[in-house]
Design a protein around this motif. Structure first.
Motif, mmCIF file in Angstrom:
data_model
loop_
_atom_site.group_PDB
_atom_site.id
_atom_site.type_symbol
_atom_site.label_atom_id
_atom_site.label_comp_id
_atom_site.label_asym_id
_atom_site.label_seq_id
_atom_site.Cartn_x
_atom_site.Cartn_y
_atom_site.Cartn_z
ATOM 1 N N ALA A 1 3.839 -10.767 -1.020
ATOM 2 C CA ALA A 1 4.369 -9.418 -0.809
ATOM 3 C C ALA A 1 4.147 -8.538 -2.032
ATOM 4 C CB ALA A 1 5.853 -9.485 -0.464
ATOM 5 N N ILE A 2 4.329 -9.092 -3.225
ATOM 6 C CA ILE A 2 4.130 -8.301 -4.438
ATOM 7 C C ILE A 2 2.645 -8.022 -4.666
ATOM 8 C CG2 ILE A 2 4.298 -8.383 -6.956
ATOM 9 C CD1 ILE A 2 7.045 -9.683 -6.582
ATOM 10 N N LEU A 3 1.802 -9.019 -4.421
ATOM 11 C CA LEU A 3 0.364 -8.832 -4.638
ATOM 12 C C LEU A 3 -0.258 -7.842 -3.648
ATOM 13 C CD1 LEU A 3 -0.709 -12.499 -5.421
ATOM 14 C CD2 LEU A 3 -0.507 -10.593 -7.029
ATOM 15 N N THR A 4 0.288 -7.763 -2.460
ATOM 16 C CA THR A 4 -0.270 -6.862 -1.442
ATOM 17 C C THR A 4 0.603 -5.633 -1.221
ATOM 18 O OG1 THR A 4 0.856 -8.056 0.342
ATOM 19 C CG2 THR A 4 -1.384 -8.774 -0.240
ATOM 20 N N TYR A 5 1.439 -5.298 -2.200
ATOM 21 C CA TYR A 5 2.397 -4.205 -2.040
ATOM 22 C C TYR A 5 1.717 -2.866 -1.743
ATOM 23 C CZ TYR A 5 6.111 -0.895 -2.958
ATOM 24 O OH TYR A 5 7.010 0.128 -2.843
ATOM 25 N N ASN A 6 0.671 -2.540 -2.495
ATOM 26 C CA ASN A 6 0.015 -1.233 -2.304
ATOM 27 C C ASN A 6 -0.593 -1.097 -0.910
ATOM 28 O OD1 ASN A 6 0.698 -0.341 -4.853
ATOM 29 N ND2 ASN A 6 -1.171 -1.171 -5.764
ATOM 30 N N SER A 7 -1.307 -2.101 -0.463
ATOM 31 C CA SER A 7 -1.904 -2.016 0.871
ATOM 32 C C SER A 7 -0.835 -2.060 1.958
ATOM 33 C CB SER A 7 -2.925 -3.133 1.077
ATOM 34 O OG SER A 7 -2.316 -4.384 0.935
ATOM 35 N N MET A 8 0.226 -2.823 1.726
ATOM 36 C CA MET A 8 1.313 -2.891 2.693
ATOM 37 C C MET A 8 2.019 -1.535 2.803
ATOM 38 S SD MET A 8 4.298 -5.799 2.859
ATOM 39 C CE MET A 8 4.770 -5.534 1.173
ATOM 40 N N THR A 9 2.209 -0.864 1.674
ATOM 41 C CA THR A 9 2.842 0.457 1.670
ATOM 42 C C THR A 9 1.974 1.460 2.415
ATOM 43 O OG1 THR A 9 3.906 -0.039 -0.435
ATOM 44 C CG2 THR A 9 3.767 2.274 0.190
ATOM 45 N N ALA A 10 0.669 1.408 2.195
ATOM 46 C CA ALA A 10 -0.235 2.338 2.878
ATOM 47 C C ALA A 10 -0.198 2.139 4.385
ATOM 48 C CB ALA A 10 -1.657 2.157 2.350
ATOM 49 N N VAL A 11 -0.188 0.909 4.826
ATOM 50 C CA VAL A 11 -0.145 0.628 6.262
ATOM 51 C C VAL A 11 1.180 1.083 6.859
ATOM 52 C CG1 VAL A 11 -0.088 -1.243 7.960
ATOM 53 C CG2 VAL A 11 -1.807 -1.262 6.152
ATOM 54 N N MET A 12 2.258 0.823 6.166
ATOM 55 C CA MET A 12 3.574 1.213 6.688
ATOM 56 C C MET A 12 3.732 2.733 6.724
ATOM 57 S SD MET A 12 6.061 -1.759 5.252
ATOM 58 C CE MET A 12 7.362 -1.511 6.448
ATOM 59 N N GLU A 13 3.190 3.434 5.723
ATOM 60 C CA GLU A 13 3.241 4.896 5.746
ATOM 61 C C GLU A 13 2.402 5.448 6.888
ATOM 62 O OE1 GLU A 13 2.067 6.283 1.906
ATOM 63 O OE2 GLU A 13 4.010 5.773 1.002
ATOM 64 N N ALA A 14 1.270 4.822 7.164
ATOM 65 C CA ALA A 14 0.423 5.277 8.269
ATOM 66 C C ALA A 14 1.132 5.084 9.609
ATOM 67 C CB ALA A 14 -0.900 4.507 8.258
ATOM 68 N N GLU A 15 1.972 4.067 9.696
ATOM 69 C CA GLU A 15 2.728 3.805 10.922
ATOM 70 C C GLU A 15 4.016 4.618 10.980
ATOM 71 O OE1 GLU A 15 1.870 1.880 13.537
ATOM 72 O OE2 GLU A 15 -0.063 1.545 12.573
ATOM 73 N N GLY A 16 4.354 5.312 9.890
ATOM 74 C CA GLY A 16 5.562 6.118 9.852
ATOM 75 C C GLY A 16 6.820 5.329 9.557
ATOM 76 N N MET A 17 6.666 4.154 8.963
ATOM 77 C CA MET A 17 7.820 3.307 8.644
ATOM 78 C C MET A 17 8.092 3.356 7.149
ATOM 79 S SD MET A 17 7.066 0.057 11.221
ATOM 80 C CE MET A 17 6.379 -0.891 9.962
ATOM 81 N N ALA A 18 9.352 3.167 6.788
ATOM 82 C CA ALA A 18 9.729 3.145 5.377
ATOM 83 C C ALA A 18 9.518 1.742 4.822
ATOM 84 C CB ALA A 18 11.187 3.549 5.218
ATOM 85 N N ASN A 19 9.230 1.666 3.542
ATOM 86 C CA ASN A 19 9.006 0.390 2.878
ATOM 87 C C ASN A 19 9.997 0.245 1.739
ATOM 88 O OD1 ASN A 19 7.862 -2.041 2.196
ATOM 89 N ND2 ASN A 19 6.060 -1.171 1.219
ATOM 90 N N TYR A 20 10.390 -0.989 1.440
ATOM 91 C CA TYR A 20 11.237 -1.239 0.283
ATOM 92 C C TYR A 20 10.464 -0.984 -0.990
ATOM 93 C CZ TYR A 20 14.591 -3.626 3.322
ATOM 94 O OH TYR A 20 15.490 -3.935 4.289
ATOM 95 N N SER A 21 11.195 -0.757 -2.077
ATOM 96 C CA SER A 21 10.535 -0.575 -3.364
ATOM 97 C C SER A 21 10.052 -1.921 -3.890
ATOM 98 C CB SER A 21 11.498 0.068 -4.367
ATOM 99 O OG SER A 21 12.502 -0.859 -4.720
ATOM 100 N N ILE A 22 9.227 -1.882 -4.895
ATOM 101 C CA ILE A 22 8.695 -3.105 -5.495
ATOM 102 C C ILE A 22 9.823 -3.906 -6.151
ATOM 103 C CG2 ILE A 22 8.110 -2.087 -7.725
ATOM 104 C CD1 ILE A 22 5.829 -4.532 -5.940
#
Length: 124
Positions: A28-49
């Motif tokens: 989760a930490i290693l893929t945080y940036n790509s995970m955040t981008a995908v979640m923003e594209a889907e309109g979902m909020a993501n937890y902070s690092i």
């Protein structure tokens, strides 16, 4: 010194579950940036690092408590790691209650720390 059978069994379960948590937390930490981008594209909020980091640190504390329980070299070290393990679970429950609301199923996560501390208490 003689450890209880309960402490040994619970420690092995804690090692297995926390090993999985360490692996997933690291991913989760290693893929945080790509995970955040995908979640923003889907309109979902993501937890902070920080949330993922807290989770990974807690999983490492759980792993250390499990290893200390299996090895049982010092009663004091098992107690200290057991207390840290319980504090992490309590903090995690508080965080879950604040962010998502309290649920009775969250109390299930208290079973292993309670059994761990009971196993420590039974040990000589």
């Amino acid at each position: 010194m003689k450890k209880s059978r309960l402490l040994h069994i619970v420690s092995i379960i804690v090692i297995i579950l926390s090993g999985i948590s360490v692996a997933y937390g690291s991913i989760a930490i290693l893929t945080y940036n790509s995970m955040t981008a995908v979640m923003e594209a889907e309109g979902m909020a993501n937890y902070s690092i920080g949330v993922y980091t807290f989770s990974l640190i807690g999983a490492c504390v759980e792993l250390a408590a499990g290893i200390a329980g299996v090895m049982y070299r010092s009663r004091k070290s098992v107690l200290i790691l057991g207390i840290l393990y319980c504090l992490y679970i309590f903090g995690s429950l508080c965080f879950s209650a604040v962010t998502g609301g309290f649920s009775a199923s969250g109390l299930v996560s208290c079973i292993l720390p309670i059994l761990y501390m009971w196993g420590w208490y039974q040990s000589e």
